[in-house]
Design an enzyme around this catalytic site. Structure first.
Site, PDB file in Angstrom:
ATOM      1  N   ASP A 373     -10.309  -0.954 -29.324  1.00  9.86           N
ATOM      2  CA  ASP A 373     -10.049  -0.190 -30.530  1.00  9.86           C
ATOM      3  C   ASP A 373     -11.007  -0.709 -31.598  1.00  9.86           C
ATOM      4  O   ASP A 373     -11.622  -1.769 -31.433  1.00  9.86           O
ATOM      5  CB  ASP A 373      -8.588  -0.387 -30.947  1.00  9.86           C
ATOM      6  CG  ASP A 373      -8.157   0.583 -32.031  1.00  9.86           C
ATOM      7  OD1 ASP A 373      -8.920   1.509 -32.324  1.00  9.86           O
ATOM      8  OD2 ASP A 373      -7.072   0.402 -32.590  1.00  9.86           O
ATOM      9  N   ASP A 652      -1.636   1.032 -26.894  1.00  5.75           N
ATOM     10  CA  ASP A 652      -2.594   0.353 -26.022  1.00  5.75           C
ATOM     11  C   ASP A 652      -1.941  -0.236 -24.771  1.00  5.75           C
ATOM     12  O   ASP A 652      -2.649  -0.690 -23.862  1.00  5.75           O
ATOM     13  CB  ASP A 652      -3.294  -0.788 -26.778  1.00  5.75           C
ATOM     14  CG  ASP A 652      -4.116  -0.300 -27.954  1.00  5.75           C
ATOM     15  OD1 ASP A 652      -4.784   0.733 -27.798  1.00  5.75           O
ATOM     16  OD2 ASP A 652      -4.066  -0.930 -29.021  1.00  5.75           O
ATOM     17  N   ASN A 741     -13.903 -33.666   7.075  1.00  2.41           N
ATOM     18  CA  ASN A 741     -13.523 -32.595   6.153  1.00  2.41           C
ATOM     19  C   ASN A 741     -12.791 -33.135   4.943  1.00  2.41           C
ATOM     20  O   ASN A 741     -12.975 -32.658   3.816  1.00  2.41           O
ATOM     21  CB  ASN A 741     -12.643 -31.567   6.870  1.00  2.41           C
ATOM     22  CG  ASN A 741     -13.469 -30.493   7.546  1.00  2.41           C
ATOM     23  OD1 ASN A 741     -14.542 -30.145   7.075  1.00  2.41           O
ATOM     24  ND2 ASN A 741     -12.997 -29.994   8.661  1.00  2.41           N
TER      25      ASN A 741
END
Length: 906
Positions: A373, A652, A741
């Protein structure tokens, strides 16, 4: 706000379409039906409105009000409440990769309850979910604390019994019922939808509903009068005051014709609760997750079969297959994503941004279209006197003086334009004015006349032409004031206002209107026979002095902020409920190329495909209602854009919810804040720009981890596949794979604190599952080349070529694999030359060093026997350095080719 014109059935979303489209159609239908009902009430006389709710001008009795409260329920609209903490906690673990990790942990536990991998995976899953839960729960509470109503009561006229006199009570807003007679004064919130019965100088701010920056006048009606003018849009009805709006000046009474979900506001809110539509982040994560899962589902069975057929030990092959599954899975992905988003939320909080939903951070970085807006975002959200013009359109101080006298001496509540005139003239003028003039009488503003007048006595001491001379100063709507004028002031002389001159001055006013200014006319009259009291009949034979032109001025930094967003690849589109002239003027002032302004009703005539094409080429939409705003957002999304919406009004809310990232402000209405993903503590595009950069940094670090880990893991598994086919023993034990890992993943915990290259932050970034897959199969096998090189070195140079010496082989490959994985982080994290043109942040550098030292230490540590390691000879390390240098060099060369070939890296 424009009227809700019914769209043809062919344009509506069919019932079989997605839930999102059905919800949009429901919102449109509910809002239209409520609007039509209110418009019908507006069109009839006030007495009919009273009859429709079985009420009288004296108000309801206490007993009637209690019965109606029970029948209609509390005067509240549907609101999206944050789920209970345990529901939020459960949702924090709803992620496809978390499901994979949980499955792997369950299989490992079933195979061996003592397997340390079970604990590792469980901890990763737990930390990931808890991080996300805590950040969203805390942000949700912060957002809730922002939304407090200014007032919770209103003045209602009620009676003790049917024959009793009415009394005015302060009643909680949620206990207002249909039929209540409400009294309004300046500063009041409208508690429900009202049909006005009386009004005096009433001005109402409807910005939250319509987006109009200036208050609008409402009708001074009596209960017996018909509606002021016909309209199918309740917001434009002169005699309706709607829930969610507020009184800026004047007084009124009105009968409540709708409460709660039956109000115009409630019709919008009712369709905005429930599950939110999928955003860019949600679909992106899902695609990337399933891409990696597909790789795992292909590679793991292949490794399992090759190991089982070549080694003959199917139990060991199954265990190794599970280890490969874990190795191929970026098991830290949920945790790194959550940590990245949480880190981003903390950083954004420093820039006065509250993140309600963590996923919105990435969406903010991916945003390439911002719909906003204009009021308060591009403008200062206040009314100023922009110019004071004579009848030829030239600036004239005398016009300002007369406008100031009119505003200064009126005794009623000054409206925003009166205050703007006073502010422009300056406070010092008041002393002079009080000495030159004294108040005689005033003729107040009313809706029918659309003007007000003051009559002043010009003090002879200060140069009046006669003793106690009276001068009337009238200020109001151009058309109404001009109708009363017979002369005008032209360069200090009074001349007759001929038809030609009347056309000329009307064009001056219209030209300023077309520039987006609100124009008032100022006229005067010297009274021949002074007296103590004046009436409307005396507003005649006026002399036009000039015009006052008002606007909501653009913010000083708006143009720079828009330019900065454009530099970041974000197109700004203005979607406002205000009129097209004002919108075009403001956009032009802040540097937006306006082009053709599209009005809301024009979009109703288009199907979805036509609207997509229109939205793509249009920059400014005006007179847009809530349904049209949401539809424009969806049209842009359907065209492949990631759309942000910045708004603070009731109108809105639907668009905020449908956008990929809904952005509101702490001063917004509650429903807008509930619908938003991000709340700005300052309504400022500069603050938003910082949020965009943080969003891109967050996404960059996330995608950095995914590409580094996925390609590295893919290369490792490819290496395992080759080794399994040609080496008579396991190239690495399952526990070694898990430890490798674990060390690597712990090192990656610093990723959220890494920096991104400036070039990366210049344009929007999006999930690209296809690009990640291409990156994996292109970059991943590079590591396999050097893994195989290390296999050959261990096999031929160090004679680790039998089951008796497999521990040496496995230890050598463990170190090379871990160090290459860790160092390649710095090759992949930037498209530049690492360490020279781009350096990682210090937390990443520290974790890299620690991971390398840990990998080198483990084969020599007390833990080595339990993990299957043996110490490596000193002659191994020059070979290791050579392999790593060759690996980095080839990766940099391939990276240069990859960027040239595909135009992207991260």
């Amino acid at each position: 706000m424009t009227m809700l014109t019914p769209r043809t059935p062919a344009k509506l979303a069919p019932p079989g379409r997605s839930r999102r489209e059905r919800r949009a159609a429901e919102l449109e239908s509910r809002t239209r039906l409520v609007g039509e009902r209110l418009a019908a009430i507006s069109a009839g006389p006030g007495v009919r409105a009273l009859q429709s709710v079985d009420a009288s001008p004296s108000g309801l009795t206490h007993a009637e009000a209690a019965l109606r409260l029970e029948r209609h329920g509390a005067n509240v609209v549907a609101q999206e409440r944050a789920p209970r903490w345990y529901v939020q906690l459960a949702k924090a673990f709803r992620n496809p990769f978390i499901a994979v990790l949980a499955f792997l942990a369950a299989v490992m536990y079933w195979q061996d309850p003592a397997d340390p991998g079970v604990v590792i995976l469980s901890v990763m899953v737990g930390i990931s979910g808890l991080l996300r839960f805590w950040q969203e729960y805390r942000s949700g509470r912060a957002a809730d604390a922002l939304g407090q109503l200014v007032t919770t009561t209103c003045a209602v006229q009620r009676r003790a019994g049917s024959g009793s006199a009415p009394t005015t009570l302060e009643v909680p807003m949620d206990q207002v019922v249909p039929g209540d007679v409400v009294k309004l004064a300046a500063g009041d919130l409208i508690p429900a939808d009202l049909r006005l019965l009386t009004a005096k100088d009433l001005m109402i701010s409807q910005a939250a509903l319509s987006g109009e920056s200036l208050p609008v006048a409402k009708a001074d009606t009596r209960a017996q009068d018909p509606g002021q003018r016909a309209t199918t849009d309740p917001v434009e009805a002169d005699n309706l005051a709607l829930m969610g709006t507020s009184v800026t000046s004047g007084t009124a009474t009105g009968v409540v014709v709708a409460t709660g979900g039956d109000t115009y506001f409630g019709s919008m809110a009712g369709s905005l609760v429930g599950e939110r539509p999928q955003t860019n982040f949600d679909t992106g994560v899902r695609k990337v997750s399933f891409l990696l899962i597909r790789f795992m589902l292909v590679m793991v069975p292949v490794v399992f079969m090759i190991n089982g057929l070549t080694k003959g030990d199917w139990d060991e092959a199954f265990l190794f297959g599970i280890a490969v599954a874990v190795g191929l899975t970026p098991e830290m992905l949920p945790m790194v994503v959550s940590a990245n988003l949480a880190r981003g939320a903390v950083a954004m909080a420093e820039h006065k941004v509250v993140v309600k939903r963590l996923n919105a951070i990435q969406n903010l970085g991916a945003m390439d279209v911002l719909c906003t807006d204009k009021t308060g975002t591009l403008t200062e959200d206040r009314i100023v006197l922009d110019r004071y013009l004579d009848v030829h359109g030239n600036e004239d101080g005398e016009v300002l003086e007369y406008g100031y006298l009119n505003a200064h001496f009126q005794t009623g509540l000054r409206n925003l334009m009166d205050q703007a005139v006073i502010d422009r003239a300056g406070e010092a003028e008041e002393v002079v004015v009080d000495a030159r003039f004294s108040m005689v009488d005033e003729i107040p503003f009313d809706f029918a006349r659309r003007r007000m007048s003051v009559v002043l006595a010009r003090n002879t001491l200060m140069g009046g032409s006669g003793p106690g001379e009276h001068v009337m100063i009238t200020k109001g709507a151009v058309e109404e004031v001009l109708d009363l004028c017979t002369h005008m002031t032209d360069r200090g002389e009074t001349v007759e206002l001929t038809e030609q001159l009347r056309w000329h001055v009307t064009r001056i006013a219209e030209d300023n209107n077309r520039r987006g200014l609100r124009v008032l006319a100022v006229a005067t009259r010297t009274v021949d026979t002074p007296r103590d009291a004046y009436s409307v009949a005396d507003e005649d034979g006026l002399t036009l002095v000039g015009f006052l032109a008002f606007l909501d001025p653009p913010k000083a930094d708006a143009a720079r902020a828009l330019e900065a967003l454009a530099d970041k690849g974000i197109a700004v589109k203005v979607v406002t409920g205000d009129n097209d002239l004002v919108a075009a003027r403001v956009c032009s002032d802040v540097g937006i190329a306006v082009g053709t302004v599209v009005l809301g009703p024009e979009t109703d005539a288009l199907d979805d495909t036509e609207l997509r094409a229109l939205a793509a080429r249009t920059t400014v939409f005006a007179k847009v209602n809530p349904v049209q705003k949401a539809r424009i957002v969806r049209a842009l999304q359907a065209d492949g854009h990631t759309v942000g919406f910045l708004g603070d009004g009731i109108n809105d809310a639907a668009a905020l919810r449908d956008a990929d990232v809904g952005i509101s402000v702490d001063t917004a209405v509650d429903i807008a804040k509930e619908s938003a993903d991000i709340i700005l503590l300052e309504k400022d595009l500069t603050v938003l720009e910082q949020g965009v950069l943080q969003g891109r940094t967050t996404f960059g670090n996330t995608i950095k981890y995914i590409k580094m880990t996925a390609s590295s893991n893919f290369g490792n598994v490819f290496s395992v596949l080759v080794a399994s086919a040609f080496i008579p023993f396991q190239p690495m034990l399952a526990i070694m794979l898990l430890v490798q890992n674990l060390v690597y993943d712990i090192a990656q915990l610093a990723t959220p604190w890494d920096r991104m290259d400036e070039e990366y932050l210049r344009r929007p970034r999006n999930w690209d599952a296809k690009g990640i897959g291409r990156f994996m199969v292109t970059i991943g096998p590079i590591s396999s080349i050097f893994d195989i090189a290390m296999f050959l070195i261990m096999w031929h140079v160090f004679a680790a070529n039998s089951e008796a010496s497999q521990s040496l082989f496995q230890s050598g490959w463990f170190i090379e694999g871990l160090l290459s994985q860790t160092l390649i982080v710095h090759m992949i994290r930037t498209r530049k030359i690492p360490f020279i043109q781009s350096r990682a942040s210090w937390p990443v550098m520290v974790m890299t060093v620690l991971a390398v030292l840990t990998g080198l230490w483990l084969p020599f540590s007390p833990l080595a026997p339990s993990l299957g390691f043996v110490a490596l000879p000193a002659s191994y390390f020059p070979w290791l350095i050579g392999v790593l240098l060759a690996y980095c060099t080839l990766t940099q060369l391939v990276k240069t080719w990859y960027i040239r070939r595909f135009g992207t890296w991260l």
